[in-house]
Design an enzyme around this catalytic site. Structure first.
Site, mmCIF file in Angstrom:
data_model
loop_
_atom_site.group_PDB
_atom_site.id
_atom_site.type_symbol
_atom_site.label_atom_id
_atom_site.label_comp_id
_atom_site.label_asym_id
_atom_site.label_seq_id
_atom_site.Cartn_x
_atom_site.Cartn_y
_atom_site.Cartn_z
ATOM 1 N N HIS A 18 8.044 3.602 -5.836
ATOM 2 C CA HIS A 18 9.371 4.034 -5.671
ATOM 3 C C HIS A 18 8.958 4.451 -3.993
ATOM 4 O O HIS A 18 9.710 4.298 -3.117
ATOM 5 C CB HIS A 18 9.687 4.790 -5.895
ATOM 6 C CG HIS A 18 9.855 4.716 -7.596
ATOM 7 N ND1 HIS A 18 11.131 4.221 -7.768
ATOM 8 C CD2 HIS A 18 9.991 4.543 -9.132
ATOM 9 C CE1 HIS A 18 11.567 4.183 -9.042
ATOM 10 N NE2 HIS A 18 10.558 4.433 -9.996
ATOM 11 N N ARG A 139 8.795 -4.772 4.379
ATOM 12 C CA ARG A 139 7.391 -3.892 5.965
ATOM 13 C C ARG A 139 7.355 -4.965 6.966
ATOM 14 O O ARG A 139 7.944 -6.151 6.707
ATOM 15 C CB ARG A 139 6.458 -3.285 5.274
ATOM 16 C CG ARG A 139 6.673 -2.479 3.824
ATOM 17 C CD ARG A 139 5.015 -1.998 3.834
ATOM 18 N NE ARG A 139 3.652 -2.811 3.222
ATOM 19 C CZ ARG A 139 3.773 -3.166 2.200
ATOM 20 N NH1 ARG A 139 4.697 -2.609 1.069
ATOM 21 N NH2 ARG A 139 2.788 -4.071 1.978
ATOM 22 N N GLU A 241 8.478 -9.889 -3.583
ATOM 23 C CA GLU A 241 7.547 -9.974 -2.552
ATOM 24 C C GLU A 241 7.289 -11.438 -2.053
ATOM 25 O O GLU A 241 7.291 -12.194 -1.196
ATOM 26 C CB GLU A 241 6.436 -8.947 -1.988
ATOM 27 C CG GLU A 241 7.214 -7.486 -2.134
ATOM 28 C CD GLU A 241 6.324 -6.671 -1.996
ATOM 29 O OE1 GLU A 241 6.937 -5.193 -1.318
ATOM 30 O OE2 GLU A 241 5.259 -5.708 -1.985
#
EC number: 3.6.1.57
Length: 327
Positions: A18, A139, A241
């Protein structure tokens, strides 16, 4: 300057996922000129010092703000309604669709059956939803790595082991116990742990003894995913991811919130689902590692499916949606 407060937590029980995805959101919003503050409780295994080191202020209670972003499974519409007096808008990040929310924007990046419909009765009619892998929270390192990936052929020489930031069910140690008789099959083994992993010192020692490459609380996981041929991982957001960078992988379900998405991802052919952690043993991992090179064609297909499911023309479109909410 508009002010955003992110309410989230990390602990040895909750894990670090989180907070880590909220950090990605926070950094992107900070680039856009917003003030971003984290509200986190000092639980065992928290990441408060890590968040501070990333340049964000930390608070322990409610303050007035233009937007609250809530990423917490123990928070629902009751909490959100109480805190409406502190903020103009509320955004919720969720994976479970198991409780009502009083929010203006809801993001769930997971793929599950009927994922576009499962919040219909849980949110106000005016709430805008951002659902599915189009809205992956990524990211910059992932966005850059996606542009550089080569198509994988299913051959496995380089293994990546990452069972989440805290690994509460000790899957990393199971894999390490499975490897001694098999590791000669692989040229390179990366083992990643988070700061909250209670066995990290023992894992580091084993890696040094065996010549594996140990990494703790890193900001370059995308690079390791890019270099690997196969990953042994946990369910949750790290599954997507790996898919985003086309890395075939196995997922072990280590928490209730991972079950549905992991099961569905396996049905779609995007991951190998090993099942619940309490049914996954050292022998399970040993059998997996022993048979990887016989699965070359299957692994290649898993890679392609992961890339296909996570394909999006505009990376991180949630940034524009949050900015619109604040306008």
């Amino acid at each position: 300057m508009k002010k955003i407060i992110i309410r989230t937590d990390a602990s040895t029980q909750i894990g670090s996922g989180h907070v880590m995805r909220c950090l990605t959101i926070a950094k992107n919003l900070k680039k856009q000129g917003y003030q971003v503050i984290f509200w986190m409780e000092p639980l065992q295994g928290n990441l408060i010092s890590y968040v501070k080191a990333q340049g964000f202020e930390h608070i322990l209670g409610a303050e007035n703000a233009d937007l609250y972003i809530v990423d917490h499974y123990d928070i629902d519409q009751e909490w959100e309604r109480i805190h409406r007096k502190y903020t103009k808008k509320i955004m919720v990040i969720d994976d479970l669709a198991n409780r009502n929310h009083d929010c203006d924007l809801l993001l769930d990046q997971n793929v599950v059956p009927e994922f576009k419909k499962r919040y219909e009765t849980l949110i106000p009619q005016y709430c805008k939803t951002l659902l599915g892998p189009k809205y992956l929270i990524l990211r910059d390192e992932f966005l850059e790595a996606r542009q550089l990936i080569d198509r994988r052929n299913g051959n496995v020489e380089h293994i990546l082991i990452f069972m989440g930031g805290t690994d509460p069910t000790h899957e990393t140690m199971k894999v390490l116990n499975a490897l001694p008789e098999i590791s000669h099959n692989f040229k390179h083994i990366d083992v990643v742990v988070g700061k909250g992993n209670l066995q990290k010192n023992k894992i580091e020692r084993i890696c040094k003894e065996r010549g594996y490459h140990y990494h703790c609380q890193i900001n370059y996981i995308a690079s390791l995913i890019q270099q690997a041929d196969f990953s042994i991982g946990a369910g949750g957001s790290t599954t997507w991811e790996r898919c985003y960078l086309g890395l075939p992988s196995s997922s072990t379900i280590v928490a209730e919130n991972q079950y549905e998405a992991t099961k569905y991802a396996a049905e779609l052919g995007a991951v190998l689902n090993l099942g619940w952690h309490n049914q996954v043993t050292i022998e399970t991992y040993k059998d997996l590692l022993n048979t990887l090179n016989a699965k070359q064609q299957q692994l290649s297909k898993i890679s392609e499916m992961g890339l296909s499911l996570t394909n999006n023309e505009v990376p991180n479109p949630w940034i524009d949606e949050i900015m619109e909410l604040l306008s």
